[in-house]
Design a protein around this motif. Sequence first.
Motif, PDB file in Angstrom:
ATOM      1  N   PRO A  25       0.819  -1.208   0.000  1.00 22.51           N
ATOM      2  CA  PRO A  25       0.000   0.000   0.000  1.00 22.51           C
ATOM      3  C   PRO A  25       0.858   1.264   0.000  1.00 22.51           C
ATOM      4  O   PRO A  25       2.062   1.218   0.282  1.00 22.51           O
ATOM      5  CB  PRO A  25      -0.800  -0.121   1.298  1.00 22.51           C
ATOM      6  CG  PRO A  25       0.110  -0.889   2.204  1.00 22.51           C
ATOM      7  CD  PRO A  25       0.824  -1.872   1.307  1.00 22.51           C
ATOM      8  N   ILE A  26       0.230   2.367  -0.316  1.00 21.98           N
ATOM      9  CA  ILE A  26       0.857   3.685  -0.248  1.00 21.98           C
ATOM     10  C   ILE A  26       0.233   4.442   0.921  1.00 21.98           C
ATOM     11  O   ILE A  26      -0.993   4.519   1.033  1.00 21.98           O
ATOM     12  CB  ILE A  26       0.651   4.476  -1.557  1.00 21.98           C
ATOM     13  CG1 ILE A  26       1.325   3.749  -2.730  1.00 21.98           C
ATOM     14  CG2 ILE A  26       1.190   5.903  -1.427  1.00 21.98           C
ATOM     15  CD1 ILE A  26       0.985   4.343  -4.089  1.00 21.98           C
ATOM     16  N   GLU A  27       1.069   4.987   1.799  1.00 22.63           N
ATOM     17  CA  GLU A  27       0.578   5.790   2.923  1.00 22.63           C
ATOM     18  C   GLU A  27       0.869   7.260   2.629  1.00 22.63           C
ATOM     19  O   GLU A  27       2.004   7.616   2.292  1.00 22.63           O
ATOM     20  CB  GLU A  27       1.257   5.356   4.210  1.00 22.63           C
ATOM     21  CG  GLU A  27       0.939   3.921   4.613  1.00 22.63           C
ATOM     22  CD  GLU A  27       1.731   3.482   5.829  1.00 22.63           C
ATOM     23  OE1 GLU A  27       1.114   3.233   6.883  1.00 22.63           O
ATOM     24  OE2 GLU A  27       2.970   3.402   5.722  1.00 22.63           O
ATOM     25  N   ILE A  69       4.860   3.801 -10.312  1.00 26.77           N
ATOM     26  CA  ILE A  69       5.547   5.076 -10.569  1.00 26.77           C
ATOM     27  C   ILE A  69       5.361   6.022  -9.388  1.00 26.77           C
ATOM     28  O   ILE A  69       6.335   6.590  -8.871  1.00 26.77           O
ATOM     29  CB  ILE A  69       5.025   5.729 -11.862  1.00 26.77           C
ATOM     30  CG1 ILE A  69       5.570   4.994 -13.091  1.00 26.77           C
ATOM     31  CG2 ILE A  69       5.415   7.214 -11.928  1.00 26.77           C
ATOM     32  CD1 ILE A  69       4.912   5.420 -14.393  1.00 26.77           C
ATOM     33  N   VAL A  70       4.127   6.207  -8.961  1.00 28.72           N
ATOM     34  CA  VAL A  70       3.885   7.144  -7.863  1.00 28.72           C
ATOM     35  C   VAL A  70       4.418   6.585  -6.552  1.00 28.72           C
ATOM     36  O   VAL A  70       4.950   7.326  -5.708  1.00 28.72           O
ATOM     37  CB  VAL A  70       2.382   7.516  -7.766  1.00 28.72           C
ATOM     38  CG1 VAL A  70       1.527   6.340  -7.395  1.00 28.72           C
ATOM     39  CG2 VAL A  70       2.173   8.672  -6.799  1.00 28.72           C
ATOM     40  N   SER A 109      -2.844  11.252  -9.933  1.00 32.02           N
ATOM     41  CA  SER A 109      -3.590  12.356  -9.323  1.00 32.02           C
ATOM     42  C   SER A 109      -4.423  11.856  -8.144  1.00 32.02           C
ATOM     43  O   SER A 109      -4.498  12.507  -7.092  1.00 32.02           O
ATOM     44  CB  SER A 109      -4.496  13.010 -10.369  1.00 32.02           C
ATOM     45  OG  SER A 109      -5.362  13.957  -9.779  1.00 32.02           O
ATOM     46  N   TYR A 110      -5.044  10.693  -8.314  1.00 28.70           N
ATOM     47  CA  TYR A 110      -5.856  10.108  -7.241  1.00 28.70           C
ATOM     48  C   TYR A 110      -5.023   9.874  -5.980  1.00 28.70           C
ATOM     49  O   TYR A 110      -5.476  10.151  -4.866  1.00 28.70           O
ATOM     50  CB  TYR A 110      -6.463   8.799  -7.737  1.00 28.70           C
ATOM     51  CG  TYR A 110      -7.154   7.981  -6.676  1.00 28.70           C
ATOM     52  CD1 TYR A 110      -8.403   8.347  -6.196  1.00 28.70           C
ATOM     53  CD2 TYR A 110      -6.553   6.837  -6.148  1.00 28.70           C
ATOM     54  CE1 TYR A 110      -9.041   7.597  -5.222  1.00 28.70           C
ATOM     55  CE2 TYR A 110      -7.175   6.086  -5.171  1.00 28.70           C
ATOM     56  CZ  TYR A 110      -8.423   6.467  -4.709  1.00 28.70           C
ATOM     57  OH  TYR A 110      -9.034   5.733  -3.744  1.00 28.70           O
ATOM     58  N   VAL A 111      -3.815   9.377  -6.155  1.00 24.88           N
ATOM     59  CA  VAL A 111      -2.970   9.080  -4.996  1.00 24.88           C
ATOM     60  C   VAL A 111      -2.431  10.357  -4.362  1.00 24.88           C
ATOM     61  O   VAL A 111      -2.530  10.554  -3.137  1.00 24.88           O
ATOM     62  CB  VAL A 111      -1.802   8.158  -5.396  1.00 24.88           C
ATOM     63  CG1 VAL A 111      -0.841   7.973  -4.217  1.00 24.88           C
ATOM     64  CG2 VAL A 111      -2.311   6.808  -5.887  1.00 24.88           C
ATOM     65  N   ARG A 149       7.718  13.289 -13.226  1.00 25.90           N
ATOM     66  CA  ARG A 149       8.535  13.916 -12.191  1.00 25.90           C
ATOM     67  C   ARG A 149       7.654  14.298 -11.006  1.00 25.90           C
ATOM     68  O   ARG A 149       6.510  14.742 -11.179  1.00 25.90           O
ATOM     69  CB  ARG A 149       9.244  15.160 -12.735  1.00 25.90           C
ATOM     70  CG  ARG A 149      10.377  14.837 -13.704  1.00 25.90           C
ATOM     71  CD  ARG A 149      11.027  16.089 -14.248  1.00 25.90           C
ATOM     72  NE  ARG A 149      12.137  15.757 -15.156  1.00 25.90           N
ATOM     73  CZ  ARG A 149      12.809  16.644 -15.869  1.00 25.90           C
ATOM     74  NH1 ARG A 149      12.500  17.939 -15.780  1.00 25.90           N
ATOM     75  NH2 ARG A 149      13.792  16.249 -16.662  1.00 25.90           N
ATOM     76  N   PHE A 150       8.221  14.141  -9.822  1.00 28.62           N
ATOM     77  CA  PHE A 150       7.529  14.489  -8.581  1.00 28.62           C
ATOM     78  C   PHE A 150       8.393  15.492  -7.824  1.00 28.62           C
ATOM     79  O   PHE A 150       9.573  15.231  -7.581  1.00 28.62           O
ATOM     80  CB  PHE A 150       7.289  13.241  -7.731  1.00 28.62           C
ATOM     81  CG  PHE A 150       6.464  12.195  -8.413  1.00 28.62           C
ATOM     82  CD1 PHE A 150       5.088  12.183  -8.290  1.00 28.62           C
ATOM     83  CD2 PHE A 150       7.071  11.225  -9.214  1.00 28.62           C
ATOM     84  CE1 PHE A 150       4.325  11.220  -8.932  1.00 28.62           C
ATOM     85  CE2 PHE A 150       6.316  10.261  -9.862  1.00 28.62           C
ATOM     86  CZ  PHE A 150       4.938  10.257  -9.730  1.00 28.62           C
TER      87      PHE A 150
END
Length: 217
Positions: A25-27, A69-70, A109-111, A149-150
Amino acid sequence: MTTNSPATDATHTSTDWQVDYDADPIEIRDPVAEALGVLTSGDPFVVTYTDAVKEAGHSCPTASGAYRIVQLGLDALYPDDYPIRSEIEVQVAGPRDDAAYGVMGRIISYVTGATEDDGFSGLAGGHGGRRDLLHFDAFDPDTAAPTFRFRRTDTNETVEVTYHVGDVPDGGPAIGNLQEILDGSASDQQREAFADAWHHRVQVVHNDDSLFTVEVV
């Protein structure tokens, strides 16, 4: 089921997933959720790959690639802390109407919460605002592979993530069963073979870090 829903034999309280992915998961923290009492201050939202699938409406190597990626980009930018929505700018190498970049951009974008000019502008004084943090056609990459890019707006640190989608396994002959599935002529065996091959490709994307390059910009 709402009062306007059609009658069914049962009311579903959860999604009846036909596949179980192994994906971390992503927090991510959200200042607005914390301010409004949705989350305890300092606690993150937990976003799963199945959440991303719900947003996209399907699961495929493009969707799983966007998720990775994100995930990899945020891990690189925030090695010791939770990433924070409203402090993450997303720069997309391609156009919004591109078949790959468009889908990937929606998931990312959602994340991250980053949006174009239609996003949330923030609470009083702009607290937690996420508008104008997502930019398409933002830079020229060194490769034709999907590249994002972030940037942390608080520190200006930036990382670039490239997805080497051409290296994803092709899935073999069972992938060719899709047309029969779409026109309704596929046998149960063809459907099962296709699903196994398709979702194996998706899982490979989650497992194989060699499919991605992460660089500090």
